[in-house]
Design an enzyme around this catalytic site. Sequence first.
Site, PDB file in Angstrom:
ATOM      1  N   ASN A 177      -2.932   6.215   5.992  1.00 27.22           N
ATOM      2  CA  ASN A 177      -1.873   5.580   6.775  1.00 27.22           C
ATOM      3  C   ASN A 177      -0.483   6.052   6.386  1.00 27.22           C
ATOM      4  O   ASN A 177       0.496   5.698   7.016  1.00 27.22           O
ATOM      5  CB  ASN A 177      -1.953   4.058   6.632  1.00 27.22           C
ATOM      6  CG  ASN A 177      -3.118   3.489   7.395  1.00 27.22           C
ATOM      7  OD1 ASN A 177      -3.747   4.167   8.201  1.00 27.22           O
ATOM      8  ND2 ASN A 177      -3.432   2.245   7.140  1.00 27.22           N
ATOM      9  N   LYS A 217       0.818  -1.217   0.000  1.00 30.01           N
ATOM     10  CA  LYS A 217       0.000   0.000   0.000  1.00 30.01           C
ATOM     11  C   LYS A 217       0.854   1.269   0.000  1.00 30.01           C
ATOM     12  O   LYS A 217       0.600   2.187  -0.779  1.00 30.01           O
ATOM     13  CB  LYS A 217      -0.933   0.033   1.214  1.00 30.01           C
ATOM     14  CG  LYS A 217      -1.990  -1.042   1.246  1.00 30.01           C
ATOM     15  CD  LYS A 217      -2.938  -0.895   2.417  1.00 30.01           C
ATOM     16  CE  LYS A 217      -2.305  -1.048   3.774  1.00 30.01           C
ATOM     17  NZ  LYS A 217      -1.867  -2.389   4.129  1.00 30.01           N
ATOM     18  N   HIS A 240      -3.342  -9.094   9.766  1.00 30.75           N
ATOM     19  CA  HIS A 240      -4.166  -8.183  10.566  1.00 30.75           C
ATOM     20  C   HIS A 240      -5.327  -8.913  11.226  1.00 30.75           C
ATOM     21  O   HIS A 240      -6.409  -8.363  11.347  1.00 30.75           O
ATOM     22  CB  HIS A 240      -4.686  -7.025   9.714  1.00 30.75           C
ATOM     23  CG  HIS A 240      -3.604  -6.212   9.075  1.00 30.75           C
ATOM     24  ND1 HIS A 240      -2.631  -5.592   9.791  1.00 30.75           N
ATOM     25  CD2 HIS A 240      -3.340  -5.955   7.773  1.00 30.75           C
ATOM     26  CE1 HIS A 240      -1.824  -4.963   8.970  1.00 30.75           C
ATOM     27  NE2 HIS A 240      -2.232  -5.187   7.750  1.00 30.75           N
TER      28      HIS A 240
END
Length: 180
Positions: A125, A102, A177
């Site tokens: 983020n 990402k 996650h």
Amino acid sequence: MEQCLVLGGGLSGRAAVRLARRIGLEPVMISDGPEVDAGQAVAGYPLIVASPGVKPLSSPLYRAAMRRVEAGEAELISELEFGYRALPAPRRLLAVTGTNGKTTTTELTCHLLQTLGVKAVPAGNIGLPLSDIACDMLEGRLGPETLPVVEVSSFQLERIRDFAPVAAVLLNLESDHIDG
């Protein structure tokens, strides 16, 4: 003045508090801790904004907020959703999500857009929380031509309703996650 509760006191939580004040809400920020009575802490707030660092499965505050949502007493949204709702019209942004890659993809996308003359800024983020971008746009620090390229985590996407990027990239999905 209507109050809102911000869960999490990190960078995104502080950005949500800043934005709440800017749009005329009275924010209260709280983080999980042994001295916090989660049920009492979330009571009475019609809007609850969760920072991405507040984990849905392990945060007592998040679980208490979910009970209020299930009872029809409150709306629980992510900081990402909160920031998106406050972006000036027309709301335009790009989103990048997935398990891996990402940050690299967000940086590369910003670089390519900037090379083409687009005022792209990294957000989410990576870079500034979307609530800070929205606040900067509302205050005129960033112009309406600014295009946020938002790195988005799975935790942020769990509590969206209106969030609608003009384009999005889903890089990959893996078992990660799971500490949610």
